[in-house]
Design a protein around this motif. Structure first.
Motif: not given
Length: 206
Positions: A150-165
């Motif tokens: 459901g609802r995403l927080d700030r970190f889950e919404l961050t893009g730009g390769g953030f989660h890969d790093r």
């Protein structure tokens, strides 16, 4: 300190909360006093700071501001909950701790590692876990699971390769500190993941 401090780490959707609850149940079945907690949060003051950290737009805070908020929450958490529990002999199971800071604010957002370690030492009196379990799964699978909640927080919404790093940083922590950090395959069913976690935790009972 006579208790044990165990942390569960990993990216979004890795199943940390589920596995933390299963681990707490298993440890209590061994007759142990177990304190279940999370970060950011764990105490009233830290939970209030948590809302500032996880809510709002992804660019709400600079990386440095975010780091200071995280460590403000952690200082209260350690002083009021974690350290007293360990000192009376309880086991503490925490959903996220310092390795999330190294991955998210460090690898993810570019704060130098030296600054992260210095802040951690100041906030916690250099308190590190006895064992850290990194729940590992592909970033795209984690994102699908997070969206399904459901609802995403700030970190889950961050893009730009953030989660890969972030994912690479978590995997690197196993290489950097093999005596403390273990990698757990989180792509399996919850029961299999729980069994793998217990295989790493059980030796601490000796």
């Amino acid at each position: 300190m006579t208790g044990r401090f165990i942390t569960l780490e990993g990216g979004e959707g890795a199943g940390k909360s589920t596995q933390a609850a299963l681990l707490v149940t298993a440890l209590r079945a061994e007759g142990l006093e177990v304190v279940a907690t999370r970060e950011p949060g764990g105490t009233p003051g830290a939970e209030a700071i948590r809302a500032l950290i996880v809510e709002g737009d992804p660019d709400r805070w600079s990386a440095l501001t975010e780091l200071l908020l995280v460590n403000a929450a952690r200082a209260d958490h350690v002083a009021r909950l974690i350290r007293p529990a360990l000192e009376r002999g309880a086991w503490v199971v925490c959903d996220r701790y310092v390795d999330s800071t190294l991955a998210y604010q460090g690898a993810g957002k570019g704060v130098p590692r030296e600054a992260l370690i210095d802040q951690h030492r100041l906030a916690t009196g250099n308190l590190w876990p006895d064992l850290t379990l990194v729940l590992d799964l592909p970033v795209d699978l984690g994102e699908t699971r997070a969206i399904g909640r459901g609802r995403l927080d700030r970190f889950e919404l961050t893009g730009g390769g953030f989660h890969d790093r972030v994912a690479k940083a978590f995997r690197a922590s196993v290489v950097d500190d093999p005596a403390r950090v273990r990698l757990i395959d989180a792509t399996r069913d919850p029961a299999s993941v729980a069994a793998a976690i217990w295989a790493e935790v059980e030796p601490l009972l000796a």
